[in-house]
Design a protein around this motif. Structure first.
Motif, PDB file in Angstrom:
ATOM      1  N   ILE A  94       1.058  -1.090   0.428  1.00 32.05           N
ATOM      2  CA  ILE A  94       0.187   0.142   0.035  1.00 32.05           C
ATOM      3  C   ILE A  94       0.684   1.381  -0.430  1.00 32.05           C
ATOM      4  O   ILE A  94       2.077   1.037   0.589  1.00 32.05           O
ATOM      5  CB  ILE A  94      -1.348   0.006   1.386  1.00 32.05           C
ATOM      6  CG1 ILE A  94      -1.736  -1.210   1.392  1.00 32.05           C
ATOM      7  CG2 ILE A  94      -1.869   1.246   1.294  1.00 32.05           C
ATOM      8  CD1 ILE A  94      -2.469  -1.362   0.211  1.00 32.05           C
ATOM      9  N   VAL A  95       0.318   2.371  -0.814  1.00 37.80           N
ATOM     10  CA  VAL A  95       1.134   3.564  -1.506  1.00 37.80           C
ATOM     11  C   VAL A  95       0.472   4.573  -0.927  1.00 37.80           C
ATOM     12  O   VAL A  95      -0.647   5.114  -1.122  1.00 37.80           O
ATOM     13  CB  VAL A  95       2.012   3.309  -2.460  1.00 37.80           C
ATOM     14  CG1 VAL A  95       2.764   4.799  -3.366  1.00 37.80           C
ATOM     15  CG2 VAL A  95       2.698   2.845  -2.713  1.00 37.80           C
ATOM     16  N   CYS A  96       0.973   5.669  -0.702  1.00 38.37           N
ATOM     17  CA  CYS A  96       0.418   7.271   0.157  1.00 38.37           C
ATOM     18  C   CYS A  96       1.343   7.986  -0.384  1.00 38.37           C
ATOM     19  O   CYS A  96       2.320   7.426   0.060  1.00 38.37           O
ATOM     20  CB  CYS A  96      -0.522   6.893   1.242  1.00 38.37           C
ATOM     21  SG  CYS A  96       0.699   6.788   2.832  1.00 38.37           S
ATOM     22  N   ASP A  97       1.026   9.077  -0.064  1.00 37.43           N
ATOM     23  CA  ASP A  97       1.852  10.609  -0.003  1.00 37.43           C
ATOM     24  C   ASP A  97       3.155   9.899   1.847  1.00 37.43           C
ATOM     25  O   ASP A  97       4.408  10.184   0.975  1.00 37.43           O
ATOM     26  CB  ASP A  97       1.348  11.403   0.545  1.00 37.43           C
ATOM     27  CG  ASP A  97       0.528  12.219  -0.094  1.00 37.43           C
ATOM     28  OD1 ASP A  97       1.236  11.909  -1.644  1.00 37.43           O
ATOM     29  OD2 ASP A  97      -0.770  12.825   0.134  1.00 37.43           O
ATOM     30  N   MET A  98       3.371  10.107   2.956  1.00 33.07           N
ATOM     31  CA  MET A  98       3.995   9.720   3.868  1.00 33.07           C
ATOM     32  C   MET A  98       4.140   8.322   4.265  1.00 33.07           C
ATOM     33  O   MET A  98       5.110   7.898   5.148  1.00 33.07           O
ATOM     34  CB  MET A  98       3.962  10.726   4.412  1.00 33.07           C
ATOM     35  CG  MET A  98       4.628  12.384   3.277  1.00 33.07           C
ATOM     36  SD  MET A  98       4.367  13.531   4.819  1.00 33.07           S
ATOM     37  CE  MET A  98       5.205  12.592   5.607  1.00 33.07           C
TER      38      MET A  98
END
Length: 136
Positions: A94-98
């Motif tokens: 899972i990838v997000c901004d930070m």
């Protein structure tokens, strides 16, 4: 500094209790937000284990640059895709901004094969790894 040492010496029980609580807090927080994957291991997981990359940033941010092969499912829509995501047997990153919102997503999906990108897309870029569709 001397006063701190004196305080610790005079109150070892309180200091020990503080240390135990801090360790417990960080252990629980780490477990809650799921296993972290460093940016350097993303390619290895994709190539060796067919890992799927799910980018939970909004579509506009995804369009400005994302990891090759990643699928965009904005966090706001994640609940609509839970059964599909929980059915995936290969590792899921899972990838997000930070990396913070990804922790919440990992917790929501609640599967042992789901992990989050450590530091998010910001850390991925800081590691010098390329994004697809990034504007130069």
């Amino acid at each position: 500094m001397e006063r701190w040492i004196e305080f610790i010496g005079n109150h070892p029980f309180l200091f020990g209790l503080l240390a135990v609580l801090l360790i417990a807090f960080f252990a629980i927080e780490t477990k809650r937000s799921g296993k972290k994957v460093p940016p350097s291991e993303v390619g290895l997981l994709v190539n060796n284990h067919n890992a799927r990359i799910i980018d939970i940033r909004p579509a506009a941010k995804f369009a400005t640059g994302h990891i090759t092969g990643s699928q965009n499912i904005p966090f706001a829509e994640l609940k609509n895709h839970l059964t599909t995501l929980q059915a995936i047997e290969v590792p899921v990153i899972i990838v997000c901004d930070m990396g913070i919102q990804a922790g919440a997503a990992v917790q929501l999906i609640n599967r042992p094969n789901v992990m989050r990108l450590e530091g998010g897309i910001a850390n991925y870029q800081a590691a010098g790894l390329p994004l697809v569709g990034a504007k130069k």
